[in-house]
Design an enzyme around this catalytic site. Structure first.
Site, short mmCIF file in Angstrom:
data_model
loop_
_atom_site.label_atom_id
_atom_site.label_comp_id
_atom_site.label_asym_id
_atom_site.label_seq_id
_atom_site.Cartn_x
_atom_site.Cartn_y
_atom_site.Cartn_z
N LYS A 102 5.63 -5.11 -5.93
CA LYS A 102 5.05 -4.49 -4.73
C LYS A 102 6.14 -4.28 -3.68
O LYS A 102 6.20 -3.24 -3.02
CB LYS A 102 3.92 -5.37 -4.17
CG LYS A 102 2.67 -5.31 -5.04
CD LYS A 102 1.65 -6.39 -4.71
CE LYS A 102 0.52 -6.37 -5.74
NZ LYS A 102 -0.45 -7.45 -5.58
N GLN A 156 -1.07 -12.56 -1.64
CA GLN A 156 -1.21 -12.54 -3.10
C GLN A 156 -2.16 -13.66 -3.56
O GLN A 156 -1.99 -14.82 -3.19
CB GLN A 156 0.18 -12.72 -3.75
CG GLN A 156 0.16 -12.62 -5.26
CD GLN A 156 -0.22 -11.23 -5.78
OE1 GLN A 156 0.17 -10.21 -5.20
NE2 GLN A 156 -0.99 -11.17 -6.84
N ASP A 207 -5.41 -4.50 0.98
CA ASP A 207 -5.98 -4.86 -0.32
C ASP A 207 -7.51 -4.64 -0.31
O ASP A 207 -8.15 -4.71 -1.35
CB ASP A 207 -5.70 -6.35 -0.59
CG ASP A 207 -5.01 -6.57 -1.93
OD1 ASP A 207 -4.77 -5.57 -2.63
OD2 ASP A 207 -4.71 -7.72 -2.26
#
Ligand code: NAP
Length: 284
Positions: free
Chosen positions: A55, A99, A122
């Site tokens: 990412k 994450q 996200d």
């Protein structure tokens, strides 16, 4: 019939090229502000390290800033909550990605709930999920958005189509069902308690598998001519396989995504697009 294979790698590369050009335009018209994505990684989980490093690499490749915070596995929950709060207040940060999974002593829901919705690239906060469920504009979770882009690029018109989504997770199944509904498909969402799953799957002009069960969807579960999107990523002794029996379903479907090389590459591409969108929305 032999299905067309939808090339997620190629579509993801096109999205990245488009985002890179738009990042330059954005900076030119916003006093040289380059959108920034903050990644937060807690602990030593090897797959999570690989995901976050991909990412960060992707962020820099499109010309955005990557701001990374790597924390020890033993980091107290409160410290993580305070870090997220500091990132919320940092004007140089446009998107925040924590994450998952987090170590067991940290309440994942509490940390996610602390992310400023305008920076939730996200798409996991209840606020972002609520906007999507109501069909209002906002950020959209990356993997479901990637599925919609693949459908569009493979010439599928969702309006009026029967769409069957197998899986109802917050990360994939539910937001995807909302996106398909917002695109005027007739949507059925299946899960582990669905009765006669093969028969329900056979109704789908669009069939999306987001289950986490290797090759669950067989050739006789698929309507002839359907478009089949395989979100599943299952590590087996034979390597990475999806939720769809690719060889059997290819004989029945009109188009199908492979694993790997289908939905997977789209997730990071959509994260980059979301970060740019978050930067735009905060400055609109
Ligand atoms: P999840 O949270 O474990 O959800 C799985 C869903 O599948 C649940 O709704 C579950 O039903 C349902 N399910 C499980 N077994 C079933 C069965 N036999 N029949 C019907 N439904 C069943 O998983 P997820 O996070 O959504 O991920 C799903 C898959 O996508 C995984 O393989 C994951 O690795 C992959 N994934 C890929 C990407 C990517 O970038 N390609 C991104 C995210 C996830 P219940 O709700 O009833 O338990």
């Amino acid at each position: 019939m032999s299905a067309t294979v939808i090339d997620g790698k190629a579509v993801a590369a096109e999205v990245r090229t488009r985002v890179a050009a738009e990042v330059r335009e954005f900076a030119d018209s916003n006093q040289d502000h380059v959108p920034g994505l903050a990644t937060v990684l807690v602990g030593d989980d090897p797959p999570s390290h690989v995901y976050v490093s991909n990412k960060r690499k992707g962020t820099e490749e499109v010309g955005m800033r990557s701001i990374h915070h790597g924390l020890e596995a033993s980091t107290p929950e409160q410290e993580l909550v305070e870090l997220v709060d500091a990132l919320n207040g940092d004007d140089d940060v446009d998107g925040i990605l924590v994450q998952l999974p987090l170590p067991g002593h940290i309440d994942q829901d509490k940390v996610i709930a602390g992310i400023e919705p305008a920076k939730d690239v996200d798409g996991l906060t209840a606020h972002v999920a609520g906007l999507l469920a109501q069909g209002r504009p906002g950020l959209v979770p990356c993997t479901p958005q990637g599925v919609m882009e693949l459908l569009a690029r493979s010439g599928v018109e969702p309006t009026g189509a029967e769409a069957v989504v197998v899986g109802r997770s917050i990360l994939v199944g539910r937001p995807l069902a909302s996106l398909l509904l917002n695109a005027n498909a007739t949507v059925t969402v299946c899960h582990s308690r669905t009765q006669d799953l093969p028969a329900v799957c056979r109704r789908g002009d669009i069939l999306v598998a987001a289950v986490g069960s290797p090759e669950l969807i067989g050739g006789d579960w698929v309507k002839p001519g359907a478009t089949v999107i395989d979100v599943g990523m299952n590590r087996t002794d034979e390597g990475l396989v999806g939720d769809v029996d690719f060889a059997a379903v290819s004989e029945v479907a009109r188009a199908i995504t492979p694993v790997p090389g289908g939905v997977g590459p789209m997730t990071i591409a959509m994260l980059l697009e979301n970060t740019l969108r978050a930067a735009r929305m905060r400055r609109a």
